[in-house]
Write a protein that holds these residues in place. Structure first.
Motif, PDB file in Angstrom:
ATOM      1  N   LEU A  30       0.817  -1.207   0.000  1.00 46.97           N
ATOM      2  CA  LEU A  30       0.000   0.000   0.000  1.00 46.97           C
ATOM      3  C   LEU A  30       0.860   1.270   0.000  1.00 46.97           C
ATOM      4  O   LEU A  30       0.406   2.328  -0.428  1.00 46.97           O
ATOM      5  CB  LEU A  30      -0.934   0.009   1.215  1.00 46.97           C
ATOM      6  N   PHE A  31       2.079   1.147   0.479  1.00 44.10           N
ATOM      7  CA  PHE A  31       2.966   2.303   0.589  1.00 44.10           C
ATOM      8  C   PHE A  31       4.014   2.353  -0.534  1.00 44.10           C
ATOM      9  O   PHE A  31       4.905   3.193  -0.515  1.00 44.10           O
ATOM     10  CB  PHE A  31       3.681   2.309   1.944  1.00 44.10           C
ATOM     11  N   TYR A  32       3.867   1.462  -1.506  1.00 45.00           N
ATOM     12  CA  TYR A  32       4.838   1.431  -2.603  1.00 45.00           C
ATOM     13  C   TYR A  32       4.446   2.430  -3.679  1.00 45.00           C
ATOM     14  O   TYR A  32       3.311   2.436  -4.175  1.00 45.00           O
ATOM     15  CB  TYR A  32       4.927   0.030  -3.197  1.00 45.00           C
ATOM     16  N   ASP A  33       5.382   3.287  -4.059  1.00 45.58           N
ATOM     17  CA  ASP A  33       5.192   4.278  -5.110  1.00 45.58           C
ATOM     18  C   ASP A  33       5.757   3.708  -6.411  1.00 45.58           C
ATOM     19  O   ASP A  33       6.965   3.620  -6.586  1.00 45.58           O
ATOM     20  CB  ASP A  33       5.903   5.580  -4.732  1.00 45.58           C
ATOM     21  N   GLU A  34       4.871   3.312  -7.320  1.00 43.47           N
ATOM     22  CA  GLU A  34       5.299   2.678  -8.567  1.00 43.47           C
ATOM     23  C   GLU A  34       6.157   3.618  -9.414  1.00 43.47           C
ATOM     24  O   GLU A  34       7.136   3.199 -10.029  1.00 43.47           O
ATOM     25  CB  GLU A  34       4.074   2.252  -9.375  1.00 43.47           C
ATOM     26  N   ASP A  35       5.787   4.889  -9.455  1.00 40.13           N
ATOM     27  CA  ASP A  35       6.492   5.832 -10.308  1.00 40.13           C
ATOM     28  C   ASP A  35       7.917   6.070  -9.820  1.00 40.13           C
ATOM     29  O   ASP A  35       8.870   6.021 -10.597  1.00 40.13           O
ATOM     30  CB  ASP A  35       5.738   7.155 -10.364  1.00 40.13           C
ATOM     31  N   ALA A  36       8.072   6.320  -8.524  1.00 37.69           N
ATOM     32  CA  ALA A  36       9.401   6.599  -7.956  1.00 37.69           C
ATOM     33  C   ALA A  36      10.160   5.331  -7.592  1.00 37.69           C
ATOM     34  O   ALA A  36      11.354   5.382  -7.333  1.00 37.69           O
ATOM     35  CB  ALA A  36       9.270   7.479  -6.719  1.00 37.69           C
ATOM     36  N   GLN A  37       9.471   4.193  -7.546  1.00 37.38           N
ATOM     37  CA  GLN A  37      10.055   2.917  -7.130  1.00 37.38           C
ATOM     38  C   GLN A  37      10.680   3.038  -5.737  1.00 37.38           C
ATOM     39  O   GLN A  37      11.829   2.671  -5.509  1.00 37.38           O
ATOM     40  CB  GLN A  37      11.080   2.417  -8.145  1.00 37.38           C
ATOM     41  N   GLU A  38       9.906   3.554  -4.816  1.00 40.15           N
ATOM     42  CA  GLU A  38      10.359   3.670  -3.432  1.00 40.15           C
ATOM     43  C   GLU A  38       9.165   3.588  -2.503  1.00 40.15           C
ATOM     44  O   GLU A  38       8.007   3.656  -2.946  1.00 40.15           O
ATOM     45  CB  GLU A  38      11.122   4.977  -3.214  1.00 40.15           C
ATOM     46  N   ILE A  39       9.448   3.428  -1.211  1.00 36.35           N
ATOM     47  CA  ILE A  39       8.403   3.374  -0.207  1.00 36.35           C
ATOM     48  C   ILE A  39       8.047   4.788   0.219  1.00 36.35           C
ATOM     49  O   ILE A  39       8.922   5.579   0.574  1.00 36.35           O
ATOM     50  CB  ILE A  39       8.850   2.547   1.018  1.00 36.35           C
ATOM     51  N   LEU A 130      25.168   7.515  -6.147  1.00 33.81           N
ATOM     52  CA  LEU A 130      25.091   6.427  -7.105  1.00 33.81           C
ATOM     53  C   LEU A 130      25.054   5.100  -6.359  1.00 33.81           C
ATOM     54  O   LEU A 130      25.989   4.754  -5.641  1.00 33.81           O
ATOM     55  CB  LEU A 130      26.302   6.458  -8.037  1.00 33.81           C
ATOM     56  N   MET A 131      23.961   4.360  -6.526  1.00 32.68           N
ATOM     57  CA  MET A 131      23.817   3.094  -5.818  1.00 32.68           C
ATOM     58  C   MET A 131      24.320   1.943  -6.687  1.00 32.68           C
ATOM     59  O   MET A 131      23.962   1.838  -7.865  1.00 32.68           O
ATOM     60  CB  MET A 131      22.354   2.859  -5.446  1.00 32.68           C
ATOM     61  N   LYS A 132      25.118   1.075  -6.111  1.00 32.65           N
ATOM     62  CA  LYS A 132      25.663  -0.061  -6.840  1.00 32.65           C
ATOM     63  C   LYS A 132      24.616  -1.143  -7.056  1.00 32.65           C
ATOM     64  O   LYS A 132      24.685  -1.910  -8.004  1.00 32.65           O
ATOM     65  CB  LYS A 132      26.861  -0.638  -6.083  1.00 32.65           C
ATOM     66  N   ILE A 133      23.619  -1.225  -6.175  1.00 34.75           N
ATOM     67  CA  ILE A 133      22.618  -2.287  -6.240  1.00 34.75           C
ATOM     68  C   ILE A 133      21.237  -1.679  -6.082  1.00 34.75           C
ATOM     69  O   ILE A 133      21.002  -0.886  -5.173  1.00 34.75           O
ATOM     70  CB  ILE A 133      22.852  -3.341  -5.137  1.00 34.75           C
ATOM     71  N   LYS A 134      20.328  -2.041  -6.971  1.00 31.58           N
ATOM     72  CA  LYS A 134      18.919  -1.716  -6.778  1.00 31.58           C
ATOM     73  C   LYS A 134      18.264  -2.922  -6.094  1.00 31.58           C
ATOM     74  O   LYS A 134      18.278  -4.024  -6.611  1.00 31.58           O
ATOM     75  CB  LYS A 134      18.225  -1.431  -8.104  1.00 31.58           C
ATOM     76  N   ARG A 150      17.501   6.268  -2.687  1.00 31.65           N
ATOM     77  CA  ARG A 150      18.010   7.601  -3.038  1.00 31.65           C
ATOM     78  C   ARG A 150      18.637   8.236  -1.795  1.00 31.65           C
ATOM     79  O   ARG A 150      17.988   8.985  -1.072  1.00 31.65           O
ATOM     80  CB  ARG A 150      16.886   8.458  -3.600  1.00 31.65           C
ATOM     81  N   ILE A 151      19.898   7.947  -1.548  1.00 41.09           N
ATOM     82  CA  ILE A 151      20.595   8.473  -0.389  1.00 41.09           C
ATOM     83  C   ILE A 151      21.092   9.886  -0.709  1.00 41.09           C
ATOM     84  O   ILE A 151      21.702  10.116  -1.753  1.00 41.09           O
ATOM     85  CB  ILE A 151      21.767   7.570   0.004  1.00 41.09           C
ATOM     86  N   PRO A 152      20.842  10.859   0.181  1.00 39.19           N
ATOM     87  CA  PRO A 152      21.189  12.255  -0.112  1.00 39.19           C
ATOM     88  C   PRO A 152      22.698  12.512  -0.111  1.00 39.19           C
ATOM     89  O   PRO A 152      23.329  12.601   0.927  1.00 39.19           O
ATOM     90  CB  PRO A 152      20.506  13.040   1.024  1.00 39.19           C
TER      91      PRO A 152
END
Length: 245
Positions: A30-39, A130-134, A150-152
């Motif tokens: 329910l908290f998954y954002d499909e567009d941003a691919q994040e919680i 830049l994340m090495k793993i999704k 997405r780490i700041p």
């Protein structure tokens, strides 16, 4: 997918749950954002707006969020679940995944800081490491969803200085940088100006600007015609090649 830089204000998603009995958010579809691919972190049950499990506002009608860090309602501005003090509400907006500003000040994950020239302050990148793993996460309903972390991390500048945020809570000022020619590689680490090369806000020693290049950003590897670098450290060619494998 919406741009990470200068994100548009959005109303919080309505989620039909009782937060008092909510067992989890990070694996709840329910908290998954499909567009941003994040919680999602900012959400509403129709009576309050929450950041995660924490209630932040009762002004559901006027509440908007920019990203997982910054939001505002009709009276207050927010950094995660905390109200910001001494902020100009009308001019407050997020600039990217790291920075927000009003007409007087700038905010990051560590809170407020005062750039040397607020009038010319701009971000240099999307503000994302830049994340090495999704991550592929198994949700509570058994489905698998990709999660972007997405780490700041990111650079910003004004007419007098260059700034670096790396999720450490304190802004680093690049004292030997040239704001007029400064450019970020938009990976959270590499950047350069007319005189120097930087990794993570630190100078690359002895780097030749004409021949320097990034070889593998995910492994933090770069080189020029004579020198080899891991992170911002000058290393031997053998050490560099071992890391490259």
């Amino acid at each position: 997918m919406e741009s990470i830089r200068n994100p548009l204000p959005k109303p919080p998603k309505y989620v039909d749950v009782d937060y008092m009995t909510l067992p989890d958010i990070d694996s709840n579809p329910l908290f998954y954002d499909e567009d941003a691919q994040e919680i999602l972190l900012y959400w509403t049950d129709g009576e309050k707006v929450f950041w995660g499990f924490s209630p932040v506002s009762r002004d559901v009608e006027h509440f908007v969020w920019f990203n997982r860090l910054f939001a505002k309602d009709s009276k207050h501005c927010f950094l995660q679940g905390k109200k910001l003090r001494n902020v100009d509400h009308a001019s407050f907006t997020a600039l990217n995944n790291c920075y927000a500003r009003d007409c007087k000040s700038v905010w990051t994950t560590g809170g407020r800081f005062e750039p040397e020239d607020i009038r010319s302050f701009v971000v240099c990148d999307d503000g994302v490491k830049l994340m090495k793993i999704k991550e592929i996460r198994t949700m509570s309903d058994g489905t698998q969803r990709p999660i972007r972390l997405r780490i700041p991390y990111g650079y910003a500048k004004d007419s007098r200085a260059v700034y670096y945020e790396n999720f450490a809570g304190k802004i680093k000022i690049l004292k030997k940088s040239d704001p007029a020619t400064f450019v970020s590689n938009n990976d959270g680490y590499f950047a350069w100006d007319a005189n120097s090369i930087f990794w993570g806000g630190y100078l690359l020693p002895k780097a030749d600007l004409q021949s320097w290049r990034i070889v593998n950003a995910e492994k933090d590897l770069s080189r020029d015609d004579k020198h080899f670098y891991i992170l911002n450290k000058l290393v031997t060619e053998e050490e560099w090649n071992q890391k490259l494998l």
